[in-house]
Write an enzyme that holds these catalytic residues in place. Structure first.
Site, PDB file in Angstrom:
ATOM      1  N   HIS A 234     -26.383 -18.271  25.175  1.00  0.00           N
ATOM      2  CA  HIS A 234     -25.291 -17.991  26.105  1.00  0.00           C
ATOM      3  C   HIS A 234     -24.403 -19.212  26.361  1.00  0.00           C
ATOM      4  O   HIS A 234     -23.407 -19.100  27.089  1.00  0.00           O
ATOM      5  CB  HIS A 234     -25.857 -17.505  27.447  1.00  0.00           C
ATOM      6  CG  HIS A 234     -26.346 -16.093  27.430  1.00  0.00           C
ATOM      7  ND1 HIS A 234     -27.217 -15.614  26.477  1.00  0.00           N
ATOM      8  CD2 HIS A 234     -26.082 -15.039  28.256  1.00  0.00           C
ATOM      9  CE1 HIS A 234     -27.475 -14.337  26.719  1.00  0.00           C
ATOM     10  NE2 HIS A 234     -26.800 -13.963  27.789  1.00  0.00           N
TER      11      HIS A 234
ATOM     12  N   HIS B 120       0.847  -1.201   0.000  1.00  0.00           N
ATOM     13  CA  HIS B 120       0.000   0.000   0.000  1.00  0.00           C
ATOM     14  C   HIS B 120       0.882   1.250   0.000  1.00  0.00           C
ATOM     15  O   HIS B 120       1.352   1.684   1.058  1.00  0.00           O
ATOM     16  CB  HIS B 120      -0.893   0.011   1.236  1.00  0.00           C
ATOM     17  CG  HIS B 120      -1.782  -1.191   1.357  1.00  0.00           C
ATOM     18  ND1 HIS B 120      -3.115  -1.169   1.014  1.00  0.00           N
ATOM     19  CD2 HIS B 120      -1.524  -2.451   1.756  1.00  0.00           C
ATOM     20  CE1 HIS B 120      -3.644  -2.357   1.208  1.00  0.00           C
ATOM     21  NE2 HIS B 120      -2.697  -3.157   1.668  1.00  0.00           N
TER      22      HIS B 120
ATOM     23  N   HIS C   6      -4.302   2.516  -3.173  1.00  0.00           N
ATOM     24  CA  HIS C   6      -4.512   1.970  -1.824  1.00  0.00           C
ATOM     25  C   HIS C   6      -3.816   0.632  -1.644  1.00  0.00           C
ATOM     26  O   HIS C   6      -3.028   0.456  -0.712  1.00  0.00           O
ATOM     27  CB  HIS C   6      -6.010   1.818  -1.549  1.00  0.00           C
ATOM     28  CG  HIS C   6      -6.334   1.468  -0.127  1.00  0.00           C
ATOM     29  ND1 HIS C   6      -5.909   0.309   0.482  1.00  0.00           N
ATOM     30  CD2 HIS C   6      -7.046   2.130   0.811  1.00  0.00           C
ATOM     31  CE1 HIS C   6      -6.335   0.275   1.733  1.00  0.00           C
ATOM     32  NE2 HIS C   6      -7.043   1.368   1.953  1.00  0.00           N
TER      33      HIS C   6
ATOM     34  N   GLU D 267     -16.874  -6.203  24.976  1.00  0.00           N
ATOM     35  CA  GLU D 267     -15.965  -7.353  25.026  1.00  0.00           C
ATOM     36  C   GLU D 267     -14.792  -7.215  24.066  1.00  0.00           C
ATOM     37  O   GLU D 267     -13.651  -7.542  24.406  1.00  0.00           O
ATOM     38  CB  GLU D 267     -16.721  -8.649  24.719  1.00  0.00           C
ATOM     39  CG  GLU D 267     -17.760  -9.034  25.753  1.00  0.00           C
ATOM     40  CD  GLU D 267     -19.118  -8.424  25.478  1.00  0.00           C
ATOM     41  OE1 GLU D 267     -20.072  -8.753  26.203  1.00  0.00           O
ATOM     42  OE2 GLU D 267     -19.229  -7.609  24.517  1.00  0.00           O
TER      43      GLU D 267
END
Length: 675
Positions: A477, A31, A266, A415
């Site tokens: 869960h 890049h 890019h 998280e």
């Protein structure tokens, strides 16, 4: 004699641009666009602001620099070379993206001068929040009047892609809440991603977004040429001490290229024709490649300045040691030597079968607090689940703005950011970071936990509610596949302790790892303290906890709460010789020698594994498996276990079936392999 190169910074800036273009072109991969667009801000930051010593990359008082837009790594590699890091040679730039080089396609934190491994967009910015948290805590802990022992900044370069990733929103929100004034993020607003213009999908007002997070914000509209504005913005950011700072720097991606300002610079080399015109445009000999003048090397060399800055700090530390000998000794052990304190293992809780049953999450909370009392580098928190995970450090309070000396971080329901921030804290040095949530929610954080493994850093990912045994919360869960995800991640230890002793042993093993993160799976439901378990056994990965007389007819393997089922099943198999093996950590077992493995799993004896997770992978260690092949269910713990066959009676029944199946047959050898 003063030359034009001495007085004209643009010669040096354009050297960076051309060098980065050459690096990518030779590799025919990479890049070039962001390095060419960000060369001016790199020049300003390295020349005017960054505090570091190239000949001692681990000097504790250095500023930290993070390239969150890691695809722009040619820029970082070029600056490490130009500023005088002895291990960053021109050959390394020539070897860009080649096998075995230290200039891979994205920065890896194994190498001096690179603080963290980046590449997956957004991770670096979140790591930067962790580094800033670490700096704030150590400064609050060790700095004394007249002695700013810890006093430095964390600088982050990021791009449009970083700011679109959710992890940066999570981490930036927390950073604003905490008021991390030593964190400065510089956003390369080049308005291009791989697909094209950011107008395709990203049109929000980024400055207003960061202002709403509680950051100090600035805009530099001309990042291509206004060096004074860039310098003024960074200087202003450093003066804001109660908020993190965000600088929107508008640049042109691939500045100088015929394809500048487009997605075509890019992820692709410029091409030989474009390289030639770039060099002519900037006044360089188009026939030369990787050409850096002596004037540019002299201009950017930071060796002497870095040595002087470190010596000044060393002189201060000597005086600090005289004034505060205990703190200095602790700082040296913890931050400089990175050595655990003596005698910490003696504090590990031990249990006998007469001790009351408890969930391993509660045993975990106890051992974590015991160890935190003697290992001050234990530092972390929970993703809004302290009442469930039991990981709050009881002798400390909350790490908050104006209370940075405390050791409990309230990560909130974040998280992914929690684990990524932990990576930054660990990379800082002098910390053993921990973070807790439910095991099923490690799925939110995999981008960070995998990078911890790749980065070879120590983190304690404490994951409770580790099976269908969590009960009524149901299959949303209940982790089924998460065991195998963790086990299949290279350089990761996955622990599933069965009781109090094994939980202590798990923490002992995890804390002793220098270059390996640990995922610690702990139960919600109570388990008994079993006869035969031990702290020392966990270090073997698998070990015998309940032996039989003579050669066993069957071996029952259990992990976590299911080990107790195996012990109870043995009592129902009175007519058979049964050995029970605890298998808390596959990865540690694999490190044992063949003789030890033979002692646990003798040839010719069938083996059954019992674990309330996916059975995938167990064929390596067992001839048959009792496990999960579907998602779980909502209900009472005992009802769910019975429904899915996790009872002593079912284990005993399957053991008899297995014994009978292999009678008169060769039992496949699970220990010996050709390689």
């Amino acid at each position: 004699m003063t030359t034009k190169a001495d007085v004209d910074p643009w010669h040096h800036i354009n050297t960076i641009r051309v060098l980065c273009a050459d690096v990518v072109q030779k590799a025919n991969s990479g890049h070039p666009g962001a390095p060419m667009g960000m060369a001016p801000v790199a020049h300003v930051l390295w020349k005017k602001f960054l505090k570091y010593n190239p000949v001692n990359a681990l000097w504790p008082a250095r500023d930290r620099f993070i390239l969150s837009n890691g695809h722009a790594c040619a820029l970082l590699y070029a600056m490490l070379h130009l500023t005088g890091y002895p291990e960053w040679t021109m050959k390394d730039l020539l070897d860009f993206r080649q096998l075995g080089s230290k200039t891979p396609g994205h920065p890896e934190g194994h190498y001096n001068g690179i603080e963290v491994t980046t590449g997956p967009l957004g991770q670096g910015l979140a790591n930067g929040v962790g580094l800033a948290i670490a700096e704030a805590h150590l400064a609050a802990t060790y700095n004394k009047p007249g002695f700013n022992l810890v006093d430095h900044y964390t600088y982050v370069f990021c791009g449009d892609g970083c700011l679109q990733e959710g992890v940066t929103s999570e981490a930036s929100s927390l950073a604003g809440h905490l008021g991390l004034g030593k964190l400065i993020v510089i956003y390369d607003d080049n308005k291009i991603t791989i697909d094209g213009s950011t107008d395709l999908a990203f049109t929000e007002d980024v400055l207003k977004r960061y202002e709403s997070y509680g950051w100090h914000t600035q805009n530099v509209p001309d990042g291509n040429s206004d060096l004074n504005a860039i310098e003024a913005a960074i200087a202003a950011a450093k003066k804001v001490t109660d908020k993190p700072s965000f600088i929107k720097l508008t640049t042109t991606i691939g500045f100088g290229s015929k394809k500048e300002g487009t997605e075509h610079v890019h992820g692709n080399p410029l091409g030989n024709e474009d390289i030639v015109q770039v060099k002519k445009r900037f006044g360089f000999d188009s026939a030369k490649t990787f050409d850096v003048s002596k004037e540019t090397y002299d201009y950017y060399s930071h060796v002497e300045k870095g040595k002087a800055d470190e010596q000044s700090w060393n002189d201060m530390f000597k005086k600090y040691s005289e004034a505060h000998p205990d703190l200095a000794k602790e700082f040296k052990r913890r931050v400089i030597d990175r050595r655990l304190p003596d005698g910490w293992k003696e504090k590990l809780p031990r249990y006998t079968p007469s001790d009351a049953p408890a969930a391993t999450r509660k045993f975990g909370g106890k051992v974590l607090n015991v160890l935190a009392d003697v290992i001050p580098e234990i530092f972390g928190g929970s993703a809004d689940l302290n009442p469930s995970c039991f990981t709050y450090l009881e002798k400390s309070k909350d790490f908050q703005k104006n209370a940075y000396h405390n050791r409990n971080v309230r990560f909130g329901v974040r998280e992914h950011a929690m684990c990524s921030i932990m990576n930054g804290i660990s990379a800082y040095g002098g910390f053993i970071p921990f973070g807790s949530t439910f095991l099923n929610f490690i799925g939110y954080a995999l981008g960070a936990t995998v990078l911890a493994a790749l980065s070879e850093i120590k983190c304690l990912f404490i994951m409770t509610h580790d099976s269908i045994g969590l009960g009524e919360d149901g299959p949303t869960h209940q982790p089924i596949e998460k065991y195998m995800i963790a086990r299949e991640t290279p350089n990761t230890l996955f622990f599933r302790p069965a009781d109090g002793n094994e939980t202590s042993g798990t923490y002992a093993c995890a804390i002793q790892q220098d270059k390996t993160p640990s995922v610690i799976a702990l139960s919600r439901q109570n388990v008994s303290n079993l006869k035969g378990t031990s702290i020392e056994g966990v270090a073997k990965g698998a070990y015998v906890i309940d032996e039989c007389d003579g050669t066993p007819e069957i071996i029952l393997i259990g992990t976590g709460s299911e080990l107790e089922l195996c012990v109870k099943a043995k009592t129902l198999l009175k007519d058979h010789k049964v050995r029970v093996v605890s298998f808390p950590c596959w990865e540690l077992y694999e490190k044992q020698d063949i003789k030890y493995k033979e002692s646990v799993f003798p040839d010719g004896v069938p083996v059954i594994s019992v674990e309330a997770g996916s059975i995938n992978g167990w064929a390596r260690y067992a001839h048959a498996s009792i496990g999960m092949t579907t998602f779980g269910a909502s209900g009472k713990e005992k009802d769910i276990f019975k429904h899915f066959g996790f009872t002593p009676e079912n284990v005993a029944e399957k053991a008899v079936l297995t014994i009978n199946f292999y009678k008169g047959k060769n039992v496949p050898d699970l220990v010996h392999r050709p390689f």
